[in-house]
Design a protein around this motif. Sequence first.
Motif, PDB file in Angstrom:
ATOM      1  N   ILE A  14      10.030  53.059  73.487  1.00 25.22           N
ATOM      2  CA  ILE A  14       9.407  51.774  73.780  1.00 25.22           C
ATOM      3  C   ILE A  14       8.263  52.003  74.758  1.00 25.22           C
ATOM      4  O   ILE A  14       8.167  53.065  75.380  1.00 25.22           O
ATOM      5  CB  ILE A  14      10.410  50.748  74.362  1.00 25.22           C
ATOM      6  N   SER A  15       7.417  50.996  74.915  1.00 24.07           N
ATOM      7  CA  SER A  15       6.293  51.081  75.847  1.00 24.07           C
ATOM      8  C   SER A  15       6.756  50.805  77.268  1.00 24.07           C
ATOM      9  O   SER A  15       7.856  50.288  77.496  1.00 24.07           O
ATOM     10  CB  SER A  15       5.221  50.058  75.455  1.00 24.07           C
ATOM     11  N   HIS A  16       5.899  51.133  78.222  1.00 24.94           N
ATOM     12  CA  HIS A  16       6.192  50.803  79.614  1.00 24.94           C
ATOM     13  C   HIS A  16       6.406  49.305  79.767  1.00 24.94           C
ATOM     14  O   HIS A  16       7.335  48.868  80.440  1.00 24.94           O
ATOM     15  CB  HIS A  16       5.050  51.264  80.533  1.00 24.94           C
ATOM     16  N   ASP A  17       5.523  48.508  79.146  1.00 21.43           N
ATOM     17  CA  ASP A  17       5.645  47.051  79.253  1.00 21.43           C
ATOM     18  C   ASP A  17       6.985  46.559  78.734  1.00 21.43           C
ATOM     19  O   ASP A  17       7.623  45.709  79.351  1.00 21.43           O
ATOM     20  CB  ASP A  17       4.515  46.346  78.496  1.00 21.43           C
ATOM     21  N   GLN A  18       7.432  47.083  77.592  1.00 19.04           N
ATOM     22  CA  GLN A  18       8.714  46.655  77.035  1.00 19.04           C
ATOM     23  C   GLN A  18       9.864  47.072  77.945  1.00 19.04           C
ATOM     24  O   GLN A  18      10.811  46.319  78.131  1.00 19.04           O
ATOM     25  CB  GLN A  18       8.920  47.230  75.628  1.00 19.04           C
ATOM     26  N   LEU A  19       9.760  48.247  78.550  1.00 20.95           N
ATOM     27  CA  LEU A  19      10.796  48.679  79.490  1.00 20.95           C
ATOM     28  C   LEU A  19      10.887  47.720  80.667  1.00 20.95           C
ATOM     29  O   LEU A  19      11.984  47.321  81.062  1.00 20.95           O
ATOM     30  CB  LEU A  19      10.512  50.098  79.997  1.00 20.95           C
ATOM     31  N   TYR A  20       9.749  47.309  81.224  1.00 18.63           N
ATOM     32  CA  TYR A  20       9.760  46.382  82.358  1.00 18.63           C
ATOM     33  C   TYR A  20      10.373  45.043  81.962  1.00 18.63           C
ATOM     34  O   TYR A  20      11.108  44.437  82.745  1.00 18.63           O
ATOM     35  CB  TYR A  20       8.352  46.177  82.907  1.00 18.63           C
ATOM     36  N   ILE A  21      10.107  44.581  80.744  1.00 19.78           N
ATOM     37  CA  ILE A  21      10.700  43.332  80.241  1.00 19.78           C
ATOM     38  C   ILE A  21      12.217  43.478  80.145  1.00 19.78           C
ATOM     39  O   ILE A  21      12.975  42.601  80.567  1.00 19.78           O
ATOM     40  CB  ILE A  21      10.087  42.943  78.882  1.00 19.78           C
ATOM     41  N   GLU A  22      12.675  44.596  79.570  1.00 18.21           N
ATOM     42  CA  GLU A  22      14.117  44.830  79.414  1.00 18.21           C
ATOM     43  C   GLU A  22      14.805  44.945  80.770  1.00 18.21           C
ATOM     44  O   GLU A  22      15.885  44.393  80.979  1.00 18.21           O
ATOM     45  CB  GLU A  22      14.375  46.090  78.582  1.00 18.21           C
ATOM     46  N   LEU A  23      14.191  45.669  81.712  1.00 17.07           N
ATOM     47  CA  LEU A  23      14.773  45.798  83.045  1.00 17.07           C
ATOM     48  C   LEU A  23      14.854  44.440  83.736  1.00 17.07           C
ATOM     49  O   LEU A  23      15.859  44.123  84.378  1.00 17.07           O
ATOM     50  CB  LEU A  23      13.958  46.774  83.898  1.00 17.07           C
ATOM     51  N   SER A  24      13.813  43.643  83.575  1.00 17.91           N
ATOM     52  CA  SER A  24      13.808  42.307  84.163  1.00 17.91           C
ATOM     53  C   SER A  24      14.942  41.455  83.594  1.00 17.91           C
ATOM     54  O   SER A  24      15.646  40.759  84.327  1.00 17.91           O
ATOM     55  CB  SER A  24      12.456  41.632  83.926  1.00 17.91           C
ATOM     56  N   TRP A  25      15.137  41.521  82.268  1.00 25.40           N
ATOM     57  CA  TRP A  25      16.221  40.755  81.632  1.00 25.40           C
ATOM     58  C   TRP A  25      17.581  41.223  82.136  1.00 25.40           C
ATOM     59  O   TRP A  25      18.448  40.413  82.458  1.00 25.40           O
ATOM     60  CB  TRP A  25      16.144  40.883  80.107  1.00 25.40           C
ATOM     61  N   LEU A  26      17.774  42.538  82.210  1.00 25.89           N
ATOM     62  CA  LEU A  26      19.051  43.071  82.687  1.00 25.89           C
ATOM     63  C   LEU A  26      19.333  42.673  84.135  1.00 25.89           C
ATOM     64  O   LEU A  26      20.479  42.447  84.510  1.00 25.89           O
ATOM     65  CB  LEU A  26      19.074  44.597  82.553  1.00 25.89           C
ATOM     66  N   GLU A  27      18.281  42.557  84.934  1.00 28.47           N
ATOM     67  CA  GLU A  27      18.471  42.178  86.329  1.00 28.47           C
ATOM     68  C   GLU A  27      18.637  40.669  86.498  1.00 28.47           C
ATOM     69  O   GLU A  27      19.587  40.208  87.134  1.00 28.47           O
ATOM     70  CB  GLU A  27      17.290  42.650  87.175  1.00 28.47           C
ATOM     71  N   GLN A  28      17.740  39.894  85.910  1.00 30.07           N
ATOM     72  CA  GLN A  28      17.700  38.460  86.183  1.00 30.07           C
ATOM     73  C   GLN A  28      18.645  37.640  85.315  1.00 30.07           C
ATOM     74  O   GLN A  28      19.251  36.690  85.797  1.00 30.07           O
ATOM     75  CB  GLN A  28      16.273  37.946  86.018  1.00 30.07           C
ATOM     76  N   THR A  29      18.780  37.986  84.058  1.00 31.83           N
ATOM     77  CA  THR A  29      19.596  37.196  83.143  1.00 31.83           C
ATOM     78  C   THR A  29      21.012  37.736  83.042  1.00 31.83           C
ATOM     79  O   THR A  29      21.983  36.994  83.174  1.00 31.83           O
ATOM     80  CB  THR A  29      18.953  37.136  81.746  1.00 31.83           C
ATOM     81  N   ALA A  30      21.145  39.024  82.803  1.00 31.57           N
ATOM     82  CA  ALA A  30      22.465  39.620  82.620  1.00 31.57           C
ATOM     83  C   ALA A  30      23.119  39.999  83.950  1.00 31.57           C
ATOM     84  O   ALA A  30      24.325  40.194  84.006  1.00 31.57           O
ATOM     85  CB  ALA A  30      22.373  40.849  81.721  1.00 31.57           C
ATOM     86  N   ASN A  31      22.322  40.110  85.009  1.00 34.87           N
ATOM     87  CA  ASN A  31      22.833  40.474  86.333  1.00 34.87           C
ATOM     88  C   ASN A  31      23.681  41.752  86.278  1.00 34.87           C
ATOM     89  O   ASN A  31      24.794  41.812  86.778  1.00 34.87           O
ATOM     90  CB  ASN A  31      23.640  39.324  86.948  1.00 34.87           C
TER      91      ASN A  31
END
Length: 76
Positions: free
Chosen positions: A18-35
């Motif tokens: 995946i791209s850097h941008d997609q990684l940042y999106i996934e990390l953000s989701w794992l942190e903010q939504t999935a906690n």
Amino acid sequence: MANQELLLFALNEFGNAISHDQLYIELSWLEQTANTIVVRVTGGIYVAQLNDSGLDVAKGNRFIPGIRRPIPSEIP
């Protein structure tokens, strides 16, 4: 803990490049939504660390829609 380059390398090695941008999106989701992780940005480097909730998910003790449950052979 893992930084973004290590994560991108591992994803690529497992056929999930995946791209850097997609990684940042996934990390953000794992942190903010999935906690499930804590993300720190230090000097422009993203560092992700699994928290207790994320460990429960990894062990199959907690289910979060959008995260695949581990199969028995993946659970330590």
